[in-house]
Design an enzyme around this catalytic site. Structure first.
Site, mmCIF file in Angstrom:
data_model
loop_
_atom_site.group_PDB
_atom_site.id
_atom_site.type_symbol
_atom_site.label_atom_id
_atom_site.label_comp_id
_atom_site.label_asym_id
_atom_site.label_seq_id
_atom_site.Cartn_x
_atom_site.Cartn_y
_atom_site.Cartn_z
ATOM 1 N N GLU A 238 12.503 -9.448 2.152
ATOM 2 C CA GLU A 238 11.742 -8.291 2.626
ATOM 3 C C GLU A 238 12.575 -7.032 2.392
ATOM 4 O O GLU A 238 13.746 -6.989 2.776
ATOM 5 C CB GLU A 238 11.447 -8.486 4.120
ATOM 6 C CG GLU A 238 10.715 -7.366 4.781
ATOM 7 C CD GLU A 238 10.547 -7.597 6.284
ATOM 8 O OE1 GLU A 238 10.270 -6.610 6.977
ATOM 9 O OE2 GLU A 238 10.702 -8.742 6.769
ATOM 10 N N ARG B 212 4.753 11.167 -2.196
ATOM 11 C CA ARG B 212 4.371 10.958 -0.796
ATOM 12 C C ARG B 212 5.586 11.108 0.101
ATOM 13 O O ARG B 212 6.549 10.355 -0.019
ATOM 14 C CB ARG B 212 3.791 9.556 -0.611
ATOM 15 C CG ARG B 212 3.495 9.224 0.828
ATOM 16 C CD ARG B 212 3.011 7.781 0.977
ATOM 17 N NE ARG B 212 2.895 7.450 2.381
ATOM 18 C CZ ARG B 212 3.398 6.365 2.932
ATOM 19 N NH1 ARG B 212 4.048 5.482 2.193
ATOM 20 N NH2 ARG B 212 3.250 6.145 4.211
ATOM 21 N N ASN C 205 8.087 -5.601 -0.733
ATOM 22 C CA ASN C 205 7.964 -4.409 0.100
ATOM 23 C C ASN C 205 6.487 -4.323 0.458
ATOM 24 O O ASN C 205 5.684 -3.795 -0.290
ATOM 25 C CB ASN C 205 8.425 -3.149 -0.630
ATOM 26 C CG ASN C 205 8.397 -1.927 0.275
ATOM 27 O OD1 ASN C 205 7.746 -1.927 1.321
ATOM 28 N ND2 ASN C 205 9.093 -0.877 -0.141
ATOM 29 N N HIS D 201 12.656 -2.636 2.524
ATOM 30 C CA HIS D 201 12.091 -1.349 2.951
ATOM 31 C C HIS D 201 12.997 -0.238 2.436
ATOM 32 O O HIS D 201 14.225 -0.344 2.536
ATOM 33 C CB HIS D 201 11.991 -1.267 4.472
ATOM 34 C CG HIS D 201 11.137 -2.348 5.041
ATOM 35 N ND1 HIS D 201 9.770 -2.321 4.964
ATOM 36 C CD2 HIS D 201 11.465 -3.517 5.646
ATOM 37 C CE1 HIS D 201 9.290 -3.420 5.511
ATOM 38 N NE2 HIS D 201 10.302 -4.165 5.921
ATOM 39 N N ILE D 202 12.406 0.799 1.909
ATOM 40 C CA ILE D 202 13.156 1.928 1.360
ATOM 41 C C ILE D 202 13.899 2.674 2.461
ATOM 42 O O ILE D 202 15.045 3.075 2.292
ATOM 43 C CB ILE D 202 12.207 2.852 0.577
ATOM 44 C CG1 ILE D 202 11.709 2.116 -0.681
ATOM 45 C CG2 ILE D 202 12.874 4.178 0.227
ATOM 46 C CD1 ILE D 202 10.585 2.812 -1.414
ATOM 47 N N ARG E 133 13.056 4.647 12.770
ATOM 48 C CA ARG E 133 11.791 5.392 12.690
ATOM 49 C C ARG E 133 10.908 5.113 13.904
ATOM 50 O O ARG E 133 11.417 4.699 14.947
ATOM 51 C CB ARG E 133 11.106 5.041 11.372
ATOM 52 C CG ARG E 133 11.966 5.501 10.168
ATOM 53 C CD ARG E 133 11.295 5.290 8.870
ATOM 54 N NE ARG E 133 10.056 6.069 8.799
ATOM 55 C CZ ARG E 133 9.090 5.853 7.925
ATOM 56 N NH1 ARG E 133 9.203 4.890 7.036
ATOM 57 N NH2 ARG E 133 8.012 6.602 7.916
ATOM 58 N N ALA F 199 3.168 -0.846 5.004
ATOM 59 C CA ALA F 199 2.551 -0.889 6.336
ATOM 60 C C ALA F 199 2.072 -2.282 6.727
ATOM 61 O O ALA F 199 2.023 -2.612 7.914
ATOM 62 C CB ALA F 199 1.397 0.104 6.414
ATOM 63 N N PRO G 136 0.800 -1.220 0.000
ATOM 64 C CA PRO G 136 0.000 0.000 0.000
ATOM 65 C C PRO G 136 0.836 1.275 0.000
ATOM 66 O O PRO G 136 1.870 1.365 0.651
ATOM 67 C CB PRO G 136 -0.835 -0.104 1.273
ATOM 68 C CG PRO G 136 -0.131 -1.090 2.134
ATOM 69 C CD PRO G 136 0.575 -2.024 1.209
ATOM 70 N N ASN G 137 0.332 2.220 -0.758
ATOM 71 C CA ASN G 137 0.853 3.582 -0.877
ATOM 72 C C ASN G 137 2.154 3.693 -1.661
ATOM 73 O O ASN G 137 2.616 4.800 -1.911
ATOM 74 C CB ASN G 137 1.000 4.249 0.502
ATOM 75 C CG ASN G 137 -0.328 4.387 1.199
ATOM 76 O OD1 ASN G 137 -1.280 4.891 0.606
ATOM 77 N ND2 ASN G 137 -0.416 3.914 2.421
ATOM 78 N N TYR H 62 10.828 9.248 1.875
ATOM 79 C CA TYR H 62 10.913 8.155 0.906
ATOM 80 C C TYR H 62 11.670 8.511 -0.370
ATOM 81 O O TYR H 62 11.870 7.651 -1.217
ATOM 82 C CB TYR H 62 9.504 7.662 0.545
ATOM 83 C CG TYR H 62 8.777 7.083 1.731
ATOM 84 C CD1 TYR H 62 9.117 5.827 2.216
ATOM 85 C CD2 TYR H 62 7.779 7.787 2.377
ATOM 86 C CE1 TYR H 62 8.467 5.285 3.311
ATOM 87 C CE2 TYR H 62 7.119 7.261 3.474
ATOM 88 C CZ TYR H 62 7.466 6.012 3.936
ATOM 89 O OH TYR H 62 6.832 5.479 5.022
#
Length: 151
Positions: free
Chosen positions: A100, A19, A76, A102-103, A109, A79, A11-12, A24
């Site tokens: 897996e 965004r 990826n 993640h950017i 975070r 969420a 998502p997104n 990102y």
């Protein structure tokens, strides 16, 4: 074209580039796809690149990758990484390696981002390298294939 790598985005990620660019970056999902295509070509792989905002689509695509005998999956899940037992079960169920990605560095975070359901079943995790993480994951899948490790 050789065996296929599935790159599945959650998502997104369709909003990459617009965004939260301070978090990102400015690369778009089309830029990420081009990077993945180039990495796959370097290793003699075909590419199946997908994105959905719907959890069930991601589950189905992971299962499809496993059934098709893909080289592996670069996932990826965005969420859903932090919430989806269904995705964990899908990753655990397939007989192909899932990396897996993640950017951002999720460990630097918000605390909730430090929990990944997927990591329990993923072959490996790459985070914090921006879009380059996808190419690193594809190189990792190539290395696993060379070693004969497809689990």
């Amino acid at each position: 074209m050789g065996p296929t790598v599935y790159v599945i985005n959650g998502p997104n990620l369709n909003l990459l580039g617009s965004r939260e660019p301070d978090t990102y970056g400015r690369a778009t999902l089309a830029d990420v796809e081009a990077l993945c295509r180039e990495a796959c070509e370097r290793h003699g792989f075909g590419l199946d690149f997908r994105q959905s905002n719907h959890e069930g689509d991601l589950v189905s695509w992971i299962q499809e990758a496993g059934a098709s005998g893909a080289v592996g999956v670069v996932l990826n899940a965005a969420a859903y990484t932090h919430t989806s037992i269904a995705l964990l079960d899908a990753v655990a169920a397939v007989a192909v390696p899932v990396i897996e990605v993640h950017i951002t560095n999720v460990h630097a975070r918000e605390p909730f981002r430090r929990t990944s359901y997927l990591s329990k079943a993923a072959k490996g995790v790459i985070c914090g390298f921006g879009p380059l993480g996808y190419a690193l994951a594809i190189a990792g899948l190539a290395g696993l294939q060379t070693q004969g490790d497809r689990s």
